[in-house]
Design a protein around this motif. Structure first.
Motif, PDB file in Angstrom:
ATOM      1  N   UNK A  92       0.840  -1.199   0.000  1.00  0.00           N
ATOM      2  CA  UNK A  92       0.000   0.000   0.000  1.00  0.00           C
ATOM      3  C   UNK A  92       0.875   1.249   0.000  1.00  0.00           C
ATOM      4  N   UNK A  93       0.532   2.231  -0.838  1.00  0.00           N
ATOM      5  CA  UNK A  93       1.267   3.478  -0.954  1.00  0.00           C
ATOM      6  C   UNK A  93       0.294   4.645  -0.955  1.00  0.00           C
ATOM      7  N   UNK A  94       0.768   5.804  -0.510  1.00  0.00           N
ATOM      8  CA  UNK A  94      -0.007   7.037  -0.587  1.00  0.00           C
ATOM      9  C   UNK A  94       0.870   8.120  -1.192  1.00  0.00           C
ATOM     10  N   UNK A  95       0.245   9.140  -1.761  1.00  0.00           N
ATOM     11  CA  UNK A  95       1.001  10.228  -2.361  1.00  0.00           C
ATOM     12  C   UNK A  95       0.089  11.304  -2.889  1.00  0.00           C
ATOM     13  N   UNK A  96       0.692  12.251  -3.612  1.00  0.00           N
ATOM     14  CA  UNK A  96      -0.041  13.382  -4.169  1.00  0.00           C
ATOM     15  C   UNK A  96       0.284  13.506  -5.645  1.00  0.00           C
ATOM     16  N   UNK A  97      -0.712  13.824  -6.456  1.00  0.00           N
ATOM     17  CA  UNK A  97      -0.507  14.171  -7.859  1.00  0.00           C
ATOM     18  C   UNK A  97      -1.311  15.431  -8.138  1.00  0.00           C
ATOM     19  N   UNK A  98      -1.003  16.104  -9.223  1.00  0.00           N
ATOM     20  CA  UNK A  98      -1.719  17.310  -9.614  1.00  0.00           C
ATOM     21  C   UNK A  98      -2.373  17.053 -10.962  1.00  0.00           C
ATOM     22  N   UNK A  99      -3.691  17.238 -11.025  1.00  0.00           N
ATOM     23  CA  UNK A  99      -4.430  16.938 -12.244  1.00  0.00           C
ATOM     24  C   UNK A  99      -5.672  17.820 -12.310  1.00  0.00           C
ATOM     25  N   UNK A 100      -6.297  17.837 -13.490  1.00  0.00           N
ATOM     26  CA  UNK A 100      -7.478  18.683 -13.695  1.00  0.00           C
ATOM     27  C   UNK A 100      -8.753  18.032 -13.187  1.00  0.00           C
ATOM     28  N   UNK A 101      -8.765  16.720 -13.019  1.00  0.00           N
ATOM     29  CA  UNK A 101      -9.965  16.023 -12.567  1.00  0.00           C
ATOM     30  C   UNK A 101      -9.564  14.735 -11.868  1.00  0.00           C
ATOM     31  N   UNK A 102     -10.554  14.084 -11.224  1.00  0.00           N
ATOM     32  CA  UNK A 102     -10.286  12.820 -10.548  1.00  0.00           C
ATOM     33  C   UNK A 102      -9.887  11.749 -11.555  1.00  0.00           C
ATOM     34  N   UNK A 103     -10.546  11.748 -12.729  1.00  0.00           N
ATOM     35  CA  UNK A 103     -10.210  10.758 -13.757  1.00  0.00           C
ATOM     36  C   UNK A 103      -8.765  10.911 -14.210  1.00  0.00           C
ATOM     37  N   UNK A 104      -8.355  12.177 -14.435  1.00  0.00           N
ATOM     38  CA  UNK A 104      -6.979  12.419 -14.857  1.00  0.00           C
ATOM     39  C   UNK A 104      -5.998  12.031 -13.752  1.00  0.00           C
ATOM     40  N   UNK A 105      -6.383  12.273 -12.488  1.00  0.00           N
ATOM     41  CA  UNK A 105      -5.519  11.901 -11.379  1.00  0.00           C
ATOM     42  C   UNK A 105      -5.335  10.386 -11.316  1.00  0.00           C
ATOM     43  N   UNK A 106      -6.427   9.637 -11.488  1.00  0.00           N
ATOM     44  CA  UNK A 106      -6.316   8.174 -11.492  1.00  0.00           C
ATOM     45  C   UNK A 106      -5.426   7.693 -12.634  1.00  0.00           C
ATOM     46  N   UNK A 107      -5.538   8.346 -13.794  1.00  0.00           N
ATOM     47  CA  UNK A 107      -4.705   7.959 -14.934  1.00  0.00           C
ATOM     48  C   UNK A 107      -3.223   8.204 -14.630  1.00  0.00           C
ATOM     49  N   UNK A 108      -2.934   9.330 -13.942  1.00  0.00           N
ATOM     50  CA  UNK A 108      -1.548   9.625 -13.596  1.00  0.00           C
ATOM     51  C   UNK A 108      -1.002   8.602 -12.609  1.00  0.00           C
ATOM     52  N   UNK A 109      -1.845   8.156 -11.673  1.00  0.00           N
ATOM     53  CA  UNK A 109      -1.401   7.142 -10.710  1.00  0.00           C
ATOM     54  C   UNK A 109      -1.097   5.836 -11.432  1.00  0.00           C
ATOM     55  N   UNK A 110      -1.952   5.475 -12.407  1.00  0.00           N
ATOM     56  CA  UNK A 110      -1.700   4.246 -13.184  1.00  0.00           C
ATOM     57  C   UNK A 110      -0.409   4.375 -13.982  1.00  0.00           C
ATOM     58  N   UNK A 111      -0.127   5.587 -14.500  1.00  0.00           N
ATOM     59  CA  UNK A 111       1.117   5.793 -15.251  1.00  0.00           C
ATOM     60  C   UNK A 111       2.350   5.576 -14.380  1.00  0.00           C
ATOM     61  N   UNK A 112       2.183   5.717 -13.060  1.00  0.00           N
ATOM     62  CA  UNK A 112       3.290   5.470 -12.132  1.00  0.00           C
ATOM     63  C   UNK A 112       3.469   3.981 -11.847  1.00  0.00           C
ATOM     64  N   UNK A 113       2.642   3.149 -12.481  1.00  0.00           N
ATOM     65  CA  UNK A 113       2.726   1.711 -12.253  1.00  0.00           C
ATOM     66  C   UNK A 113       1.992   1.258 -11.010  1.00  0.00           C
ATOM     67  N   UNK A 114       1.009   2.047 -10.555  1.00  0.00           N
ATOM     68  CA  UNK A 114       0.272   1.739  -9.345  1.00  0.00           C
ATOM     69  C   UNK A 114      -1.203   1.554  -9.673  1.00  0.00           C
TER      70      UNK A 114
END
Length: 407
Positions: free
Chosen positions: A15-37
């Motif tokens: 389990x990991x936690x962190x912060x990303x910056x995005x325009x929407x929740x969907x974009x934020x989830x996509x960025x998290x997936x791009x991190x391999x998570x």
């Protein structure tokens, strides 16, 4: 863009936690997936520098401390020196400090780098967190390809500066506490103890000494006008702060402190040490001299010294030597001017400034130690003298009553 805090699991199920910056929740989830998570929860967070609804107590969160900045800089220096990509290093350090004010800010910086901005440009978005000398050093390190070395210099400088500031605060803490507790005790005696003793004297009809009458008058004044006096002092402090908010007034008061005993020695030493230390770090980081002077001036505490340092910056831009420009500013010690002249002649200005800054910091520490050594006994003598006068004012009528009873 908004900040989004995520909870996710990696390929091993950790389990990991962190912060990303995005325009929407969907974009934020996509960025998290791009991190391999694999994101399990994503929630919006207020941007750094904005206030969430509710109470905000001064000194409890929301402000990045010098200690946090020093720790983050040291970790960045270690990871970037180990050939870890900048955005990855910043993100890891941000996650390491996620429960501190600097954590979300570093996550925003990492997101800006991922979007294509340089490290220095990403830091420019947070000028209240990363001082100008810090951002200028990072920019020079990126341009010269020596970012890890620059971060190492910054680590030493930020840590030394934080340590020096903490020493001064701790050194002055005891005298301040001593004076505060003594004033509180004296006020309580005047409000609650002296009136009861006065009743005894009045009931006996004894003639009171001058010192006792003065104490009774002071006690009555504190009881009658204590609260209005506190309100007046609060309004006076508020008005003083508003007066200092005017740049011309701030410069005038800064010049007064720079040229008037007993503030002169400490103020000159402190500002010279800060200026020399910042300038040394910038010069060693290969920042152009004019830019280094402007950045070092920006972090100088005294407004008048800052103005004169900017004047020196303009003189260097016009072609004057650094030694001549600083001499014309008329706010820096001769030792610093001599070191600058020697450094310009030998081509080793950076190391010379570092030695000068170290000497100035050492002299400043000795000055603070001497001041504290004088302040502590002075506070004890003053407060002890006041308490002694109060005791005498109370005991003298009692002694007189005993003498009358004996007769």
């Amino acid at each position: 863009m908004a900040g989004w805090r995520y909870q996710a699991v990696d390929a091993s199920g950790r389990a990991l936690t962190g912060m990303v910056e995005a325009t929407s929740e969907t974009a934020a989830r996509a960025m998290v997936r791009d991190l391999g998570l694999l994101p399990t929860q994503v929630s919006a967070q207020p941007r750094a520098g904005t206030k969430a609804p509710g109470l905000s107590l001064p000194g409890f969160g929301g402000r990045v401390s010098a200690r946090s900045l020093a720790a983050a800089t040291r970790q960045l220096s270690t990871m970037i020196g180990s050939d870890i990509r900048i955005e990855e290093a910043v993100r890891i350090v941000g996650q390491e400090h996620e429960n501190q004010p600097i954590g979300p800010i570093l996550m925003e910086v990492a997101s800006s780098i991922v979007e294509g901005q340089s490290f220095a440009a990403a830091l420019e978005r947070h000028p209240r967190v990363f001082p100008e000398y810090f951002r200028a050093s990072i920019a020079a390190g990126e341009q010269s390809g020596r970012l890890s070395e620059v971060l190492a210099h910054l680590t030493d400088f930020v840590a030394a500066r934080e340590k020096a500031g903490r020493k001064i605060q701790l050194a002055l803490l005891y005298p301040a506490l001593l004076a505060g507790v003594s004033l509180l005790m004296i006020t309580l005696l005047l409000v609650y103890v002296v009136p009861d003793i006065v009743k005894v004297f009045v009931s006996r009809g004894a003639a009171l000494p001058l010192l006792t009458r003065a104490l009774i008058g002071l006690s009555g004044a504190v009881q009658s006008f204590g609260l209005p006096l506190l309100v007046f002092m609060a309004l006076l402090g508020f008005g003083w702060n508003r007066w200092l908010a005017v740049p011309a007034n701030a410069r005038a008061f800064a010049r007064f402190r720079l040229n008037t005993p007993p503030f002169r020695g400490f103020t000159r030493q402190l500002n010279a040490a800060r200026f020399a230390g910042s300038l040394a770090t910038l010069v060693r980081s290969d920042v152009p001299l004019v830019d280094a002077l402007r950045a070092a001036a920006a972090v100088t505490p005294n407004a008048y010294v800052r103005e004169r340092a900017l004047y020196a910056t303009q003189r260097v831009r016009e072609g004057a030597s650094l030694r001549r420009a600083l001499s014309e500013a008329e706010v820096f010690p001769r030792m610093l001017l001599a070191v600058v002249a020697s450094g310009e002649q030998s081509g080793r200005l950076g190391p010379g400034l570092e030695r000068a800054a170290a000497d100035l910091e050492q002299d400043l520490e000795q000055l603070v130690t001497a001041l504290v050594a004088l302040v502590e006994p002075a506070v004890l003598l003053v407060m002890g003298g006041v308490v002694l006068l109060m005791v005498l004012a109370i005991l003298m009528p009692i002694i007189n009553l005993n003498n009358l009873a004996g007769l």
